[in-house]
Structures are given as C-alpha cells and as structure tokens.
Design a protein around this motif. Structure first.
Motif, PDB file in Angstrom:
ATOM      1  N   ALA A 144      -7.050  12.352   3.082  1.00  0.00           N
ATOM      2  CA  ALA A 144      -5.962  12.024   3.997  1.00  0.00           C
ATOM      3  C   ALA A 144      -4.934  11.122   3.337  1.00  0.00           C
ATOM      4  CB  ALA A 144      -6.524  11.352   5.240  1.00  0.00           C
ATOM      5  N   GLY A 145      -3.821  11.023   3.990  1.00  0.00           N
ATOM      6  CA  GLY A 145      -2.821  10.078   3.491  1.00  0.00           C
ATOM      7  C   GLY A 145      -1.634  10.730   2.851  1.00  0.00           C
TER       8      GLY A 145
ATOM      9  N   LEU B 115       0.502  17.438  12.829  1.00  0.00           N
ATOM     10  CA  LEU B 115       0.974  16.087  13.082  1.00  0.00           C
ATOM     11  C   LEU B 115       0.317  15.055  12.184  1.00  0.00           C
ATOM     12  CD1 LEU B 115       1.073  16.350  16.916  1.00  0.00           C
ATOM     13  CD2 LEU B 115       3.021  15.945  15.440  1.00  0.00           C
ATOM     14  N   GLU B 116      -0.913  15.311  11.857  1.00  0.00           N
ATOM     15  CA  GLU B 116      -1.648  14.266  11.146  1.00  0.00           C
ATOM     16  C   GLU B 116      -2.522  14.927  10.095  1.00  0.00           C
ATOM     17  OE1 GLU B 116      -3.161  10.250  10.785  1.00  0.00           O
ATOM     18  OE2 GLU B 116      -1.393  11.151  11.624  1.00  0.00           O
TER      19      GLU B 116
ATOM     20  N   ARG C 135       0.703   8.415  16.632  1.00  0.00           N
ATOM     21  CA  ARG C 135       0.686   9.786  16.127  1.00  0.00           C
ATOM     22  C   ARG C 135      -0.652  10.431  16.484  1.00  0.00           C
ATOM     23  NH1 ARG C 135       2.064  12.043  10.157  1.00  0.00           N
ATOM     24  NH2 ARG C 135       4.022  11.010  10.611  1.00  0.00           N
ATOM     25  N   PRO C 136      -0.617  11.526  17.251  1.00  0.00           N
ATOM     26  CA  PRO C 136      -1.883  12.138  17.669  1.00  0.00           C
ATOM     27  C   PRO C 136      -2.595  12.850  16.525  1.00  0.00           C
ATOM     28  CG  PRO C 136       0.005  13.368  18.519  1.00  0.00           C
ATOM     29  CD  PRO C 136       0.556  12.205  17.780  1.00  0.00           C
ATOM     30  N   SER C 137      -3.917  12.806  16.544  1.00  0.00           N
ATOM     31  CA  SER C 137      -4.685  13.518  15.523  1.00  0.00           C
ATOM     32  C   SER C 137      -4.669  15.004  15.830  1.00  0.00           C
ATOM     33  CB  SER C 137      -6.121  13.011  15.483  1.00  0.00           C
ATOM     34  OG  SER C 137      -6.771  13.376  16.678  1.00  0.00           O
ATOM     35  N   PHE C 138      -4.988  15.785  14.831  1.00  0.00           N
ATOM     36  CA  PHE C 138      -4.892  17.233  14.928  1.00  0.00           C
ATOM     37  C   PHE C 138      -5.923  17.793  15.913  1.00  0.00           C
ATOM     38  CE2 PHE C 138      -5.002  21.414  12.480  1.00  0.00           C
ATOM     39  CZ  PHE C 138      -3.847  21.852  13.085  1.00  0.00           C
TER      40      PHE C 138
ATOM     41  N   LEU D 106      -8.548  13.642   9.193  1.00  0.00           N
ATOM     42  CA  LEU D 106      -9.084  12.298   9.060  1.00  0.00           C
ATOM     43  C   LEU D 106     -10.200  12.324   8.019  1.00  0.00           C
ATOM     44  CD1 LEU D 106      -9.233  11.256  12.813  1.00  0.00           C
ATOM     45  CD2 LEU D 106      -7.376  11.051  11.209  1.00  0.00           C
TER      46      LEU D 106
ATOM     47  N   LYS E 193     -11.273  12.470   3.519  1.00  0.00           N
ATOM     48  CA  LYS E 193     -11.131  11.704   2.300  1.00  0.00           C
ATOM     49  C   LYS E 193      -9.784  11.965   1.630  1.00  0.00           C
ATOM     50  CE  LYS E 193     -13.821  10.259  -1.645  1.00  0.00           C
ATOM     51  NZ  LYS E 193     -13.360  10.754  -2.899  1.00  0.00           N
TER      52      LYS E 193
ATOM     53  N   SER F   2       0.834  -1.208   0.000  1.00  0.00           N
ATOM     54  CA  SER F   2       0.000   0.000   0.000  1.00  0.00           C
ATOM     55  C   SER F   2       0.864   1.252   0.000  1.00  0.00           C
ATOM     56  CB  SER F   2      -0.917   0.020   1.225  1.00  0.00           C
ATOM     57  OG  SER F   2      -1.985  -0.863   1.039  1.00  0.00           O
TER      58      SER F   2
ATOM     59  N   PHE G 102     -12.578   5.892  -1.812  1.00  0.00           N
ATOM     60  CA  PHE G 102     -11.567   6.638  -1.064  1.00  0.00           C
ATOM     61  C   PHE G 102     -10.214   6.605  -1.773  1.00  0.00           C
ATOM     62  CE2 PHE G 102     -14.675   5.759   2.202  1.00  0.00           C
ATOM     63  CZ  PHE G 102     -14.704   6.941   2.904  1.00  0.00           C
TER      64      PHE G 102
ATOM     65  N   HIS H 231      -4.678  -0.244   0.460  1.00  0.00           N
ATOM     66  CA  HIS H 231      -4.902  -0.136  -0.986  1.00  0.00           C
ATOM     67  C   HIS H 231      -4.864  -1.480  -1.693  1.00  0.00           C
ATOM     68  CE1 HIS H 231      -4.797   3.934   0.108  1.00  0.00           C
ATOM     69  NE2 HIS H 231      -3.489   3.993   0.293  1.00  0.00           N
TER      70      HIS H 231
ATOM     71  N   GLU I 121       1.516  12.364   3.223  1.00  0.00           N
ATOM     72  CA  GLU I 121       2.403  12.515   4.371  1.00  0.00           C
ATOM     73  C   GLU I 121       3.619  13.345   4.019  1.00  0.00           C
ATOM     74  OE1 GLU I 121       2.880   8.553   5.824  1.00  0.00           O
ATOM     75  OE2 GLU I 121       0.799   8.458   6.414  1.00  0.00           O
TER      76      GLU I 121
ATOM     77  N   TRP J 155     -11.000   5.632   9.110  1.00  0.00           N
ATOM     78  CA  TRP J 155      -9.941   6.386   8.429  1.00  0.00           C
ATOM     79  C   TRP J 155      -8.690   5.527   8.252  1.00  0.00           C
ATOM     80  CZ3 TRP J 155      -5.108   7.741  10.352  1.00  0.00           C
ATOM     81  CH2 TRP J 155      -4.340   8.519   9.461  1.00  0.00           C
TER      82      TRP J 155
ATOM     83  N   ILE K 254      -5.608   6.436  -6.289  1.00  0.00           N
ATOM     84  CA  ILE K 254      -4.349   5.733  -6.026  1.00  0.00           C
ATOM     85  C   ILE K 254      -4.246   4.447  -6.847  1.00  0.00           C
ATOM     86  CG2 ILE K 254      -3.054   4.512  -4.198  1.00  0.00           C
ATOM     87  CD1 ILE K 254      -4.256   6.655  -2.285  1.00  0.00           C
TER      88      ILE K 254
ATOM     89  N   ALA L 291      -7.338   4.918   4.529  1.00  0.00           N
ATOM     90  CA  ALA L 291      -6.116   5.610   4.105  1.00  0.00           C
ATOM     91  C   ALA L 291      -4.918   4.679   3.914  1.00  0.00           C
ATOM     92  CB  ALA L 291      -5.761   6.697   5.130  1.00  0.00           C
ATOM     93  N   HIS L 292      -5.043   3.406   4.333  1.00  0.00           N
ATOM     94  CA  HIS L 292      -3.844   2.560   4.313  1.00  0.00           C
ATOM     95  C   HIS L 292      -4.030   1.182   3.710  1.00  0.00           C
ATOM     96  CE1 HIS L 292      -3.218   5.432   7.670  1.00  0.00           C
ATOM     97  NE2 HIS L 292      -2.033   5.524   7.131  1.00  0.00           N
TER      98      HIS L 292
ATOM     99  N   LEU M 200       2.438   1.692  -3.416  1.00  0.00           N
ATOM    100  CA  LEU M 200       1.455   2.152  -4.404  1.00  0.00           C
ATOM    101  C   LEU M 200       1.211   3.655  -4.245  1.00  0.00           C
ATOM    102  CD1 LEU M 200      -0.421   1.012  -6.592  1.00  0.00           C
ATOM    103  CD2 LEU M 200      -2.199   0.806  -4.847  1.00  0.00           C
ATOM    104  N   MET M 201       1.082   4.060  -3.002  1.00  0.00           N
ATOM    105  CA  MET M 201       0.859   5.469  -2.690  1.00  0.00           C
ATOM    106  C   MET M 201       1.999   6.326  -3.231  1.00  0.00           C
ATOM    107  SD  MET M 201      -1.402   6.907  -0.733  1.00  0.00           S
ATOM    108  CE  MET M 201      -1.689   7.845   0.710  1.00  0.00           C
TER     109      MET M 201
ATOM    110  N   ARG N 186       2.000   6.726  -7.007  1.00  0.00           N
ATOM    111  CA  ARG N 186       1.028   7.758  -7.430  1.00  0.00           C
ATOM    112  C   ARG N 186       1.586   9.146  -7.164  1.00  0.00           C
ATOM    113  NH1 ARG N 186      -1.179   5.390 -11.178  1.00  0.00           N
ATOM    114  NH2 ARG N 186      -1.162   3.261 -10.421  1.00  0.00           N
TER     115      ARG N 186
END
Lengths: 371, 305
Positions: A367-368, A359-360, B85-88, A363, A365, A63, B259, B113, A370, B106, B263, B110-111, A66-67, A70
């Motif tokens: 997202a991801g 930091l993130e 990792r903390p969320s925002f 959350l 659509k 994954s 989603f 694929h 980095e 999420w 990708i 997001a992870h 692949l990311m 892209r």
C-alpha cells in the motif's frame, strides 16, 4: 471564497508559522487527500521552514517527502526499462505528464506522486510498441471483451499494462484525446515537435508549449477529478517555469489555436489565476479570451471547477459538490464521444456490474502508492 | 483521561461525533464509528489507554462506519475510512473491531517512515527486547501472547517501530490479534485473559483480540533496546530448540518482513545491519508454550545466545 488550508500553505509557506494543532491537523488531512502533502513538504523545505513545523505534523511531511523521493528514483529506473524495451524500434517514444516532469527535471515534479508512466507513440507503431512491451514483461489488464473493444476502438490509449515482476503500470497512448472526441487534435504535430530527453537516447518529451497544452487538455477533459487540485498545481508549476523561457508566452495562444486546444488553455489560465494567483502576462490573458465559452457556460464551469479543484476532504465540500462532480462527469463523456455512442456505452455500463471507483490502495504491504 | 474513566454514554457520543482521540503513543488516532458495540470493545481492549481533548493533533483520522443502502438489511457491512477516504472493500459488520485494528496497523505501516517498521512481535524483560519477526503461520502471535502472560512486557504483537537513530524499538502495546486454534490455546494457558467475542470468517479465519497486560499498557511509552532476534517456528509435537541463525539470513528476513525497507533506502540497509550486529540471532522451534517460557527464561539468564 476563503482559500483551503493546503492551498494557502502552498502559496504562502511562511503563513504556517504559528499554526496551532487543529490547523495543522486540517492541513495534513487536506494535503493527504489532495495528494499534495509531499509538495507541501518540499515547499516548506525550500523556504527553510520544515524544521519549524511542530514535531507531529513534521513527521507526516517528512514521510511523504521520503516516499516521493523513492518514487522518483523508481521512475528513473522504470523509464530506463521502457527505453530499453521500446526506443530501438519505436520513434519517437514521448513521455507524458508526471514521467516527463521528473525526467526533464522540471519544478512541477517537486513533491509529486505517481501511480503510472504515461507514454505516447505514433498510432502506426502502437501494435508494435504493445508487443515489445509484452515481450519485456508487461501484461495487459481489462480482460473483459467489451472493455478491450472500448479501449481499442474509441480511446486514445490501450488498456493499462502492468509489469509482471515490478508491478508497475504503463499507459500506452497513441493520441492525447480519444478518437471520438469532439476536438480533433493533430497528434502528428505534437510528436513531430517533441524534444529529445537529455541522457535518455530515444526518449522524448513534448516541447514546453505542448507540454502545457497537454496538461491543460488532460485536466479539463477529465470526468473524475481525483487529483484535480494537484493537476492545477502542475499547471501552475509549468506556467511559472516555462514563463521565463523567451518566446513561451507568445507561442502559447497560436499553438493552442493550431492544435484545436484553445478552450482547455483558456480554462487553465482562468483557474490558475483565480485559485492559485499564478502570474500570467496580461497580453496572454487577452489573447486567450477568444477561446472563452459563452457567459452561461462559463458560469456553469466556474460553479463546477471552483468546487472540484479542491481537496477531496469533508472540510472542502458544500451543497454544490455533488452536482458539480456529476456535471463534470457527464460533460467529460459528452466531450469524449458522440451522443449515440455515449448512449450505447452508458446503457451497457448501467446494466453490467458497475466498477467500484478505485479510492484506496489495498490495505496491504504494497500500500501507499497514490495516484 | 483514561478511557475506562469515561462514562459509556460519553464514550459512545465522542465516537459517534468522531471526537475520540486515542493516545496510541507514539501516535494519536482520531476515531469515529456509528457501529453499536464498538465502543464496548474499544473500552475493554484499550483499558488503561488515554483519551485526549478533541482539539489536539491526530496522526490518523480513522472511521469504521455502517454501510448504508438496501443491502444492509440483508448483509450488514462496515467500511473503513482513513482521513475521510473510504477503503475499497467493506467487511461484514461483526468484524468491525478487527477491521479497526487492521486499519490502524495499515495507517501506521504506510505513513510513518520516521521508523523502520518491522512486521514482528516485540517483547521485553529487564530492559532487553526480543524481536520475533515472522512470516505468517510461524506462531508469532501465539508465542508472544503466551510469553506476556509470564512476565514479559508486550511492546507489540505485529509492528516493531525501529527508531534508526537511537536504535530503540517502540511498540504501542495495543490489543493482541489471535487467530483460530491459538484462541483456545491462550484461553487454556491463561484463563484470566480478556478477549473480544470471536469474529468468524475473516480473511484470516476466526479472530479474537486480547487485552494487553496492564503493566505493558502502563509502560507503553518506554522504548526498548533489542538484544535478540528470534525467528519463531511452531512445529507440531516438536521438542523445543533454540538454534543459532546466521546474521546474513536474519538480515534478509528482517528486510523481507519490513513494511518500508524499500522506502528507507541506504539508511534502512545500514539500520538493519546495525540491528543484526548488536543482537543474538536465533531460531526457536516449539510446540508447547510452557517449553517456550523456559527457553526464553534461559535466554534471559544468558544460557543461550
């Protein structure tokens, strides 16, 4: 000091054979937090070992890969858009860091993630470059007046610009270090030595020695090492790749001296050798010894960088992690601006609402992406 | 071991230590939380799910923790963490369980694929699945919640995991997310359902989670072959109507509601193409769940599509 799991796996992919579930669990965590998961996937794939990874962790590696594929495709598109917006009027337009690694097809780009495109243009053409980008759909961020002034007056880049429809970000630089930095870099010399990028008329990348020096300067002036270990692997990749080019090693120390970037080169060589076993010829190690700081400073830097050039994961923290982070943060500001300016800036920041660290990604659509 | 077989104290302890491994096939989530009451909601909503030994590989390390600092006396908040990792953005403490559910969604979206992940509810009967892809406000969750009370098996109310090689869809049969008016609608329609306490003032309004039917949980590892793609459209007082929908429009809808379509590249394009080819594509307008029950029975009987 025992190596962190992700570093050990990247340096010796065959060592992952036979890892049990808890070890893979830790490896995926560290890889993700260090933004090195796709790099690990790439290294394992190159060694013909990806198919031998147990199913569950392999899905995460695939994954991530692949990311990144892209992202690289998107990078080519984005760079072309930037070229069409700028190259006609601005000469030269130099791609920096990740964008340069991908577009120049360097091994440092393998499995590397991005969040934005960094571009360097001559200072005299900065305003023109900014307005051309605006015409082509990029919008400025940081609308706060103080931030605008801070960037424009003291920094080496203008506030990041975001494309209105693609949502991509460009960081437009006119120098590789802030105006106020203690080290005065001859940016004209960097721009003048840049080499044209194949297939992208009007676009340039720094020449190998300068690219390495910029990468080192960036990492060792940085105050928040969100991607410290990833950036150290960039340096490792650049050393290993360019090290095969005739003349590279000989040019390194003299060029660093001429540009005033001896210290970051020293640190780069010290820590890639110490942490990643990167092969550096002995004569180069000797040549950069003169750029070393004094003993106590070096000890302090070792204390900091041995901790901060690690994945940001609970398994890689000890009592010294917080002090090290704080020291590097203060140091980066110290390097960036004179004391009185720094005092004024930090006072202001202390009394205004602090910006939360990013930091993130949300959350949502989109997202991801980095950093 | 089934989560309900774990004594409350043991569950709480594992959750505190971050050693609760929840099997949400095809994934494993490692959970940590210090929030009082979260263990109860978890045990209730995930009744029938298995917990795994702490030394197993987990796909996602997830934590929902109380925020420290002086603010927490005035306005207690919870924060989500993924792999440390903390969320925002933190959320009010009473929304912690919803935050955990959205956070898990999420993590998957997001992870993962290896799947084309479609924002859709998926239900199944007789080996054939209905995919209900939906933009917000279309009443997808309500429709899905109603139908799973009438014999349809729940795969997912939110994420359809489409395996592009086998052409099968996986769900996780996790708790169903109900919002605002649909909470009362479902309570009235199926008085026996088990829900969490309502969580007001979320970004989606008042939210409840509903325990998935036991049979769906028992069969949650069974993937299903999609046979219909139905775009639900709730319309006040409307008579039920099941109408054909063009394949091209359905294709675009699925691409938009995925989603990670961007990708997947060409593989994703071909996968959606095959999916649309092999399915009956429909649009269902409705206002009452009883009508929906009948319309979907007719679908199954081959009277439509």
């Amino acid at each position: 000091m025992a190596r962190d799991a992700i570093v050990a796996a990247l340096l010796d992919p065959a060592g992952t054979l036979g890892l049990g579930e808890p070890a893979w669990d830790l490896l995926i965590r560290q890889g993700r937090r260090a933004n090195l998961l796709a790099r690990l996937a790439h290294v394992l794939n190159d060694a013909g070992l990806l198919e031998r990874v147990p199913e569950a962790p392999r899905q995460h590696l695939r994954s991530a890969l692949l990311m990144v594929e892209r992202q690289h495709l998107a990078m080519h598109w984005e760079v072309n858009c930037i070229r069409l917006a700028l190259a006609e009027a601005i000469q030269p337009v130099v791609l920096l860091k990740g964008a340069a690694y991908v577009m120049a097809g360097l091994p440092a780009a393998h499995g590397r993630t991005f969040s934005d495109v960094d571009v360097l243009v001559p200072r005299a053409l900065l305003d023109q470059a900014e307005s051309r980008l605006m015409i082509h759909g990029w919008q400025g961020s940081h609308h706060d007046e103080y931030d605008q002034r801070y960037y424009r007056r003291w920094m080496h880049e203008i506030p990041p610009m975001r494309h209105i429809s693609r949502g991509t970000t460009i960081d437009l630089h006119h120098a590789i270090l802030p105006e106020t930095a203690r080290v005065k870099v001859d940016n004209a010399a960097l721009l003048g030595a840049a080499i044209p990028l194949d297939g992208q008329p009007g676009l340039f990348v720094l020449r190998p020695v300068d690219m390495l020096l910029h990468s080192a300067t960036h990492l060792f002036h940085e105050g928040e090492l969100g991607n410290g270990l990833r950036d150290l692997f960039d340096l490792d990749g650049l050393f290993r790749h360019f090290g095969q080019t005739p003349g590279f090693w000989e040019a390194l120390a003299p060029r660093a001296r001429a540009l005033g970037l001896g210290r970051p080169l020293y640190y780069a060589i010290r820590y890639v050798r110490m942490l990643l076993d990167t092969p550096i010829p002995e004569r180069v190690v000797e040549a950069v010894a003169s750029f070393a700081p004094t003993g106590p400073v070096r000890a302090l830097q070792d204390f900091c960088y041995r901790r901060m050039l690690r994945p940001h994961h609970a398994s890689c923290r000890d009592w010294g992690t917080h002090p090290a982070a704080l020291l590097l943060y203060v140091r980066s500001h110290w390097l960036r601006m004179p004391f009185f300016l720094l005092a004024a800036h930090l006072t202001r920041k202390a009394f205004t609402r602090p910006k939360l660290p990013k930091l993130e990604p949300g959350l949502g659509k989109d997202a991801g992406q980095e950093g | 071991m089934i989560i309900s077989a774990l004594p409350a104290a043991e569950l709480d302890d594992r959750l505190q230590r971050g050693e609760l491994l929840l099997d949400i096939h095809p994934f494993v989530a490692r959970l940590r939380s210090d929030i009082p009451g979260l263990a109860n909601d978890l045990a209730s909503m995930y009744q029938g799910f298995e917990v795994l030994p702490a030394d197993r590989f987990a796909d996602f390390h997830v934590a929902v923790t109380r925020e420290r600092g002086p603010r927490h006396w005035i306005k207690p908040q919870a924060r989500f963490h993924f792999d440390g990792r903390p969320s925002f953005i933190p959320l009010p403490l009473h929304q912690a369980f919803a935050m955990l559910e959205w956070g898990l969604n999420w993590c998957v979206a997001a992870h993962s694929h290896q799947f084309l992940i479609i924002h859709a509810a998926v239900i199944e009967k007789g080996g054939r699945a209905v995919v209900l892809p939906a933009p917000p406000g279309s009443g997808k969750s309500t429709l899905c919640s109603g139908l799973i009370q009438r014999g349809w098996r729940l795969l997912s109310d939110e994420l359809g995991l489409y395996d592009m090689e086998s052409g099968l869809i996986h769900g996780m049969a996790r708790p169903v997310n109900l919002k605002n008016a649909s909470i009362e609608v479902i309570r009235a329609y199926a008085p026996d359902v088990v829900m969490t306490a309502p969580m007001p003032d979320t970004s989606k309004g008042t939210v409840c989670l509903m325990r998935p039917p036991a049979d769906s949980v028992a069969r949650r590892r069974e993937a299903a072959r999609p046979a219909w793609i139905v775009l639900p459209r709730y319309q006040r007082d409307a008579a039920p109507s099941m109408a054909h929908q063009g394949k091209a429009r359905t294709f675009m809808l699925l691409a938009e509601q995925s989603f990670n379509y961007d990708i997947q590249g060409a593989v994703g394009f071909q996968a959606i193409g095959r999916l649309v080819e092999q399915c009956h594509c429909l649009e269902f307008t409705y206002s009452r769940l009883d009508d929906a029950d009948q319309a979907f029975q007719a679908l199954l009987a081959g009277e439509v599509g």
